[in-house]
Design an enzyme around this catalytic site. Structure first.
Site, PDB file in Angstrom:
ATOM      1  N   GLU A  64     -30.033  87.091  21.662  1.00 20.96           N
ATOM      2  CA  GLU A  64     -29.410  87.155  22.989  1.00 20.96           C
ATOM      3  C   GLU A  64     -28.289  88.164  22.897  1.00 20.96           C
ATOM      4  O   GLU A  64     -27.420  88.048  22.040  1.00 20.96           O
ATOM      5  CB  GLU A  64     -28.908  85.761  23.387  1.00 20.96           C
ATOM      6  CG  GLU A  64     -28.409  85.685  24.811  1.00 20.96           C
ATOM      7  CD  GLU A  64     -26.911  85.847  24.872  1.00 20.96           C
ATOM      8  OE1 GLU A  64     -26.461  86.844  25.484  1.00 20.96           O
ATOM      9  OE2 GLU A  64     -26.201  85.018  24.314  1.00 20.96           O
TER      10      GLU A  64
ATOM     11  N   CYS B  97     -20.677  87.860  27.085  1.00 20.43           N
ATOM     12  CA  CYS B  97     -21.854  88.701  27.336  1.00 20.43           C
ATOM     13  C   CYS B  97     -22.317  88.522  28.770  1.00 20.43           C
ATOM     14  O   CYS B  97     -23.059  89.349  29.284  1.00 20.43           O
ATOM     15  CB  CYS B  97     -22.957  88.465  26.320  1.00 20.43           C
ATOM     16  SG  CYS B  97     -23.235  86.777  25.929  1.00 20.43           S
TER      17      CYS B  97
HETATM   18  C1  UN1 Z   1     -21.274  84.628  26.126  1.00 24.49           C
HETATM   19  O1  UN1 Z   1     -21.198  85.125  27.232  1.00 24.49           O
HETATM   20  O2  UN1 Z   1     -21.120  85.308  25.122  1.00 24.49           O
HETATM   21  O3  UN1 Z   1     -22.109  80.886  30.141  1.00 24.49           O
HETATM   22  C2  UN1 Z   1     -21.505  83.166  26.001  1.00 24.49           C
HETATM   23  C3  UN1 Z   1     -20.980  81.010  29.663  1.00 24.49           C
HETATM   24  C4  UN1 Z   1     -20.661  80.294  28.376  1.00 24.49           C
HETATM   25  C5  UN1 Z   1     -21.269  80.997  27.211  1.00 24.49           C
HETATM   26  C6  UN1 Z   1     -21.030  82.464  27.227  1.00 24.49           C
HETATM   27  N1  UN1 Z   1     -21.156  78.952  28.440  1.00 24.49           N
HETATM   28  O4  UN1 Z   1     -20.127  81.681  30.202  1.00 24.49           O
END
Ligand code: UN1
Length: 506
Positions: free
Chosen positions: A254, A288
């Site tokens: 991912e 991310c």
């Molecule tokens: C990430 O964006 O690296 O959905 C993980 C979210 C979190 C996880 C983010 N539960 O924003």
């Protein structure tokens, strides 16, 4: 909690033992808000990964013999520890990766949720029992562990993401070798201590601290059956390629995104501004799933722009341990350089800059935090048609483009999808037809309506399409990456009858 009270660096955890490893290099973890050194760690080598993989392989046979429920017992211990120590661990997350304190705690809570989901599933198993096309046969699917799982995790969720990878893997009967991010080794040390305290059998869980070379050693080793990777698109692509050359091995990766929020002329603008600020600036843009594009209808563009710019100008950047801080620092100096370069690229690409907080005012930086990696929001207007690099490449910081569109929802979604990435996105609209059109046509793994495009819950799939990923190294979908499925068919008759009308006459 572990205190580094002696001059000894923290160690790797291999085969139930704390070890210095084979290398003689050490590295330090830094508080990005102050620049102070937090702790020192041994840097893992290929030989350490080798020892960890050997232990994980050895431990496989006995571990897979246990029931799901017995394996889950170890994780329940960890679950309770995560719950009892949320405040204390949240503070360490904040100290080591710079996220503001509510985010530091939420990271630990998300880890607890993942462990709860995985361990809880052991008591609530699901399976596939399917009728055979032949009345005298029973058919069903049996899951089996794949074996050794290599987990490579990022710094931005230093407690939650390791548990995304490891909780389901372990309950399903796999053993793991984990290489945490080099920016957050203290968080990793504490997670490893939790596994030690749980009494999990030696070799089932192994952790090697280190850098990309240790991660590469995991990806390349043929003893690893599945690699779970969460991190940058660049590294994720290499992981995917290396694994593709090894028959039988799987990777679920991912990666990043160039995520967008669409704001239509049917949007409630309070919701729009709130969602856009959360999407772009929470975690200082370092999720991310963070949004770096806001695609706004011409009828509401000026009003949205004025209100969004006002918040971006004023949003509180500062000490991440202070309750009223919205944005902490960036994770490290090198990353700050990269974000500044992208802001500079945008200026060179001749965008209209609306908010420029590259240099924070002296009074914004709290005393004792002068060496932190500070940056504020950078907001600009860009034309999608101009096809600029700054609107195409992932920055991973509080860098966001406002893009005006005209026409209808189809036009907005076309711009939204015109990117190599496809991780997360959101639509803000009171018109359910627009919202449903977006849900069905947005090329992303995580789509939100009237919400920020961050904040996923662990019992949903988490992964992307296109350059954002090739699998789901998180949430319930991990089960597919870490299990083999055997289709089992049993004959209840003395006669052999074949499917598809195939003749069984001999
Ligand atoms: C990430 O964006 O690296 O959905 C993980 C979210 C979190 C996880 C983010 N539960 O924003």
């Amino acid at each position: 909690m572990s205190q580094q009270t002696t001059a000894q660096p923290d160690r790797h955890y291999i085969n139930g033992e704390w070890t210095d490893g084979e290398g003689d290099e050490t590295f330090e973890s830094e508080n990005p808000a102050t620049g102070e050194t937090l702790r020192t760690f041994h840097r893992g080598t290929q030989a350490d990964v080798d020892a960890a993989l050997e232990a994980a392989e050895e431990a496989q046979d006995e571990w897979r013999e246990l029931s799901h429920i017995d394996r889950a017992e170890y994780l329940w211990d960890i679950y309770h520890e995560l719950r009892e120590r949320t405040d204390e661990l949240g503070e360490i997350v904040t100290k080591e990766c710079g996220k503001e304190i509510s985010e530091g705690k939420a990271d630990v809570v998300e880890a607890a949720h993942m462990v709860e989901w995985a361990a809880g599933n052991a008591r609530h198993p699901h399976g596939d029992v399917v009728p055979s096309e032949i009345g005298s046969k029973d058919a069903y699917m049996r899951r089996k562990p794949r074996g050794v799982i290599g987990c490579i995790t990022p710094w931005n969720f230093p407690v939650a993401i390791p548990f995304w990878h490891m909780a389901v893997s372990l309950v399903e009967g796999n053993t793991v070798v984990w290489k945490p991010a080099e920016q957050t080794p203290w968080c990793a040390q504490i997670v490893a201590e939790m596994f030690e305290d749980s009494g999990i059998p030696d070799g089932v869980f192994n952790m090697v601290q280190g850098f990309g070379d240790a991660g590469e050693a995991i990806v390349e080793d043929e003893r690893v059956d599945t690699v779970l990777f969460t991190g940058s698109a660049e590294v994720g692509q290499q992981v995917g390629q290396t694994v593709a050359e090894q028959p039988g091995k799987l990777a679920a990766c991912e990666m990043g995104g160039k995520n967008a929020v669409v704001i239509t002329d049917e949007a409630d603008l309070d919701t729009a501004v709130h969602s856009a600020v959360m999407s772009s600036f929470k975690t200082t843009g370092q999720r991310c799933v963070s949004a770096e594009r806001l695609i706004v209808h011409e009828n509401v563009y000026d009003e949205f722009k004025e209100r969004f710019v006002d918040v971006a100008e004023n949003v509180a950047v500062g000490d991440p341990l202070a309750e009223d801080t919205f944005m902490g620092p960036l994770v490290e100096g090198e990353h700050k350089e990269k974000v500044l370069e992208y802001n500079e690229l945008a200026r060179e690409e001749d965008v209209d800059v609306l908010v420029d907080r590259d240099e924070l005012a002296a009074d914004e930086i709290p005393d004792g935090h002068e060496d932190g990696h500070w940056i504020g929001p950078f907001v600009y207007e860009a034309d999608h048609e101009a096809d600029l690099r700054c609107t195409r490449e992932e920055v991973f910081g509080p860098h966001v483009a406002l893009m005006e569109y005209s026409g209808d929802i189809e036009d907005a979604v076309e711009i939204h999808n015109d990117t190599e990435y496809g991780l997360a996105g959101a639509i803000i609209s009171e018109d359910y037809r627009e919202v449903n059109y977006y849900r069905d046509n947005a090329e992303v793994g995580l789509a939100y309506g009237n919400l920020p495009c961050i904040g996923a819950e662990v019992h949903l799939p988490f992964g992307g399409v296109k350059k954002s990923g090739n699998g789901y190294p998180s949430g319930r979908e991990v089960i597919e990456a870490v299990t083999e499925r055997t289709a089992w068919t049993l004959n209840n008759s003395k006669d052999i009858e074949m499917a598809q009308g195939l003749s069984a006459d001999i």
